[in-house]
Scaffold this active site. Structure first.
Site, short mmCIF file in Angstrom:
data_model
loop_
_atom_site.label_atom_id
_atom_site.label_comp_id
_atom_site.label_asym_id
_atom_site.label_seq_id
_atom_site.Cartn_x
_atom_site.Cartn_y
_atom_site.Cartn_z
N LYS A 1 -31.45 30.27 -31.73
CA LYS A 1 -30.45 29.48 -31.00
C LYS A 1 -30.46 28.03 -31.48
O LYS A 1 -29.40 27.41 -31.65
CB LYS A 1 -30.74 29.53 -29.50
CG LYS A 1 -29.83 28.61 -28.68
CD LYS A 1 -30.15 28.71 -27.19
CE LYS A 1 -29.26 27.75 -26.39
NZ LYS A 1 -29.46 27.86 -24.93
N HIS B 1 -16.76 68.36 -53.85
CA HIS B 1 -15.96 67.98 -52.68
C HIS B 1 -16.51 68.57 -51.38
O HIS B 1 -15.77 69.09 -50.55
CB HIS B 1 -14.50 68.39 -52.88
CG HIS B 1 -13.83 67.67 -53.99
ND1 HIS B 1 -13.74 66.29 -54.05
CD2 HIS B 1 -13.23 68.12 -55.14
CE1 HIS B 1 -13.12 65.93 -55.15
NE2 HIS B 1 -12.81 67.02 -55.83
#
Length: 716
Positions: A328, A476
């Protein structure tokens, strides 16, 4: 440079604290003389530090006045700008006082004006007071009655005796005295923030190297517990957190850093005059660097048989508080939560010990991610102890699911080249693919694509369901060839023969270690990726000659898949399902015979292989096998009949005598007839269609055999 003389009579621990502060550049002056009134260890400390010493024993002087004059002359000869009495057990005479008016300070182990004199600690204990402390004051002709410059209070514990209380008072003296000396030498000049680092880590990797580097930059190292011990064992000076707070660790170590003297030093916005004034009024120095990583809760949560009390003790409280506070306040504080950031941060340090603003911002972002992941793991792991009854019983679909995802790497592109993509790992769950992709097993001529990884995942999944030496080739997302054999080379040849045209540009997975002979055979086929349990070094070199060919080493490839949830996005929502894993209903011994003719032993083996592969094929799925190899696959068709026709077409003349697996029931007999006409005579399917009787009758009419599993394996 201002000159300091220190007067001592004992061990010289306050002298040592002043020497450490001088070495860090935090004192604002140099100790040029250590004067003692008797032989004592402090003189040896001074000599070891290269500081001039002077021993003036009053017994060697004819009168007290003569001793006083000799002391004044010695201090004057040293040209001292400030004289510090650090455990000096003599009253200063009028001559010395007159020569150094307002320039002599003393440290006293009580909160003056209470308990002046030589037995302040004993008097405080006998009086039963609950608070005492340390006072730094100017020296005058009175006994400990000079102007008070600074005080720091500490509580007296019910268990304190003289030795324990004195030890804690000394610890406070070691921080307060250097601060006051520095302030006196500045003489009203504003001070820059001290170089100060707070370190408290569970992961000790790189700790001592970081501590050494910070010490060389002049940082004061403030630490606690095992971190402080590790730094001291490396020969570094460390200030204990308990020294800063004036309070020892409490509650079996649960309370260490939760204290205003720590929190304020981390959270102070030094751009605000009110914050700076508040720190000054409270005698608190700010921190420039906070180095914290957290208790290993994740490791504890994975430990077999861990109990709730054991898990609770692994929840870090002070660590996340410090990390969030420093993050912070990243405008003034740099926070390090990852040992990998130690070296870059040290390299970026400026002369005043500050970290560049851009780096502080990135470290803060990383710190918030660190604590968020930590809290997510705690919430998820404690669900089985503290959550609903379902969660307590191991319910795999929790009421709230925190999808904390960590990016492993960016990919070449997404499903298409114009799409960007990345591989992520779920922070709290197993991810074999992500682990492999993040490891050295990823050796590639260029990064893998999104489609590559989908096929890698599919190939690895099929490989885990195969047995013995085996190979699979995927295109695929669907297998175009798979085989089990007595050796890996034979399995590879059989898998490739399943559909050599579709195998071009595919992804293969092998159950075993690739040797030179097999590598040469594989190199004749164009593949995108090859996954194997391992590679001989020469085999890796041979395959590495092929441009655009990537190798992945997955040592878990021959192990069963871990239980996990599968997640898919759907219209902005997320669908979650348990992974479709093989179970007892998938074992041939549990299948139900639906026809008059029972399958032969060979047919059962073929049906078993076809069934295990079929669950990895897009629905509607039909898989044909023969000679322990997949010879035809019908995948992803809208009707099961079309899938059956496609599988038969792929198998061609190999369909005669082949076995057929269907991932779901045959809704009509037409799909079965398409296979029967090609010569297929053994079938396995879940059953459950309204027309099961028609389907079974079609098989009976051709002398075939059919087994029912009672379990469906759709894949979409």
């Amino acid at each position: 440079m201002k000159r300091i003389a220190v007067c001592v009579s004992g061990e010289g621990t306050n002298l040592a604290a002043l020497i450490r502060a001088e070495r860090r550049g935090a004192l604002g002056g140099a100790i040029v003389l250590v004067l003692a009134d008797r032989p004592c260890p402090a003189l040896a400390r001074a000599a070891a530090a290269g500081i001039a010493t002077l021993m003036l024993d009053p017994r060697d002087q004819p009168t007290r006045q003569a001793w006083d004059s000799a002391m004044a002359e010695g201090l004057l000869a040293a040209r001292a700008d400030l004289v510090v009495l650090a455990g000096f057990k003599r009253l200063i005479g009028p001559t010395t006082l007159s020569r150094f008016p307002g320039l002599m300070i003393n440290v006293h182990p009580s909160l003056l004006p209470s308990f002046p004199g030589p037995d302040a600690v004993g008097e405080a204990l006998r009086a039963g007071v609950r608070v005492t402390g340390v006072t730094i004051h100017l020296v005058d002709e009175t006994l400990d009655g000079g102007t008070i410059l600074a005080q720091d209070a500490i509580p007296i514990a019910s268990s304190d005796d003289r030795a324990s209380l004195l030890a804690r008072l000394h610890a406070v003296e070691h921080t307060l005295l250097p601060r006051v000396v520095a302030a006196r030498l500045r003489d009203g000049t504003p001070a820059g923030p001290p170089k100060r680092a707070l370190l408290s880590v569970s992961d000790k990797h790189g700790l001592t190297d970081l501590g050494q580097a910070l010490a060389e930059f002049g940082f004061e190292l403030v630490s606690t517990g095992g971190t402080a011990r590790a730094l001291r064992e490396a020969g570094l000076d460390v200030t204990d957190v308990a020294t800063v707070t004036g309070t020892p660790e409490m509650l079996d170590g649960r309370v260490k850093t939760l204290h205003p003297r720590i929190a304020a030093g981390v959270l102070a916005d030094l751009g605000k005059p009110t914050h700076r004034a508040a720190l000054a009024d409270s005698g608190i120095d700010p921190f420039q660097l906070v180095v914290v990583n957290l208790y290993p809760f994740e490791d504890a949560a994975r430990r077999p048989g861990v109990t709730l009390p054991e898990l609770i003790e692994e929840i870090d409280i002070g660590g996340p508080t410090l990390v969030r506070a420093a993050a912070k306040n990243h405008a003034w504080v740099a926070v390090l939560t990852d040992p990998a950031d130690y070296r870059p941060t040290v390299s970026a340090l400026s002369a005043d010990g500050s970290v560049p603003a851009a780096m502080r911002r990135e470290l803060a972002r990383k710190a918030f991610a660190h604590t968020a992941r930590y809290e997510s793991i705690i919430a998820t792991s404690l669900g089985r102890f503290l959550g609903s009854e379902e969660e307590a019983q191991g319910e795999t679909l929790p009421v709230v699911m925190d999808l904390r995802l960590e990016r492993v790497r960016t990919l070449r592109y997404g499903e298409n080249p114009h799409q960007r993509a990345a591989l992520y790992r779920h922070a709290a769950g197993p991810s074999t693919l992500a682990s492999v992709a993040a490891s050295d097993g990823w050796s590639a001529d260029g990064d893998l694509s999104y489609n590559n990884l989908l096929d890698v995942s599919a190939a690895a999944g099929i490989c885990r369901d195969l047995r013995g030496p085996a190979a699979v080739i995927v295109k695929h997302g669907n297998p175009c060839g798979a085989a089990e054999a007595t050796d890996l080379a034979t399995a590879w040849d059989a898998a490739l023969a399943g559909d050599p045209v579709s195998a071009f540009g595919g992804v293969a997975a092998l159950r075993g270690k690739v040797d030179v002979h097999l590598a040469e055979r594989i190199s004749r086929t164009f593949l995108e990726v090859l996954v194997a349990e391992d590679f001989h070094e020469r085999a890796r070199q041979i395959l590495g000659l092929k441009r655009g060919f990537r190798l992945l080493t997955d040592p878990t490839l021959m192990k069963a898949a871990l239980p996990a949830l599968e997640l898919r996005s759907a219209g902005g929502a997320v669908l979650a399902t348990e992974a479709d894993r093989l179970g007892s209903p998938d074992e041939p011994a549990s299948w139900q015979l639906a026809t008059t003719r029972a399958p032969t032993e060979t047919e059962v083996a073929e049906l078993d292989l076809a069934w295990r592969v079929s669950r990895h094929v897009s629905s509607n799925a039909i898989v044909l096998t023969r000679d322990s190899s997949v010879v035809g696959v019908g995948a992803g068709q809208m009707s099961r009949l079309d899938s059956a026709r496609l599988a038969v077409a792929k198998a061609a003349d190999r369909a005669a005598g082949a076995a057929c697996a269907s991932d779901a029931f045959f809704p009509f007999a037409d799909g079965v007839r398409a296979c029967l006409e090609a010569g297929v005579r053994a079938f396995v399917q879940p059953g459950g269609s309204k027309r099961d009787a028609e389907v079974i009758a079609a098989v009976e009419a051709c002398g075939g055999t059919m087994l029912l599993t009672g379990r469906r394996h759709f894949r979409h």
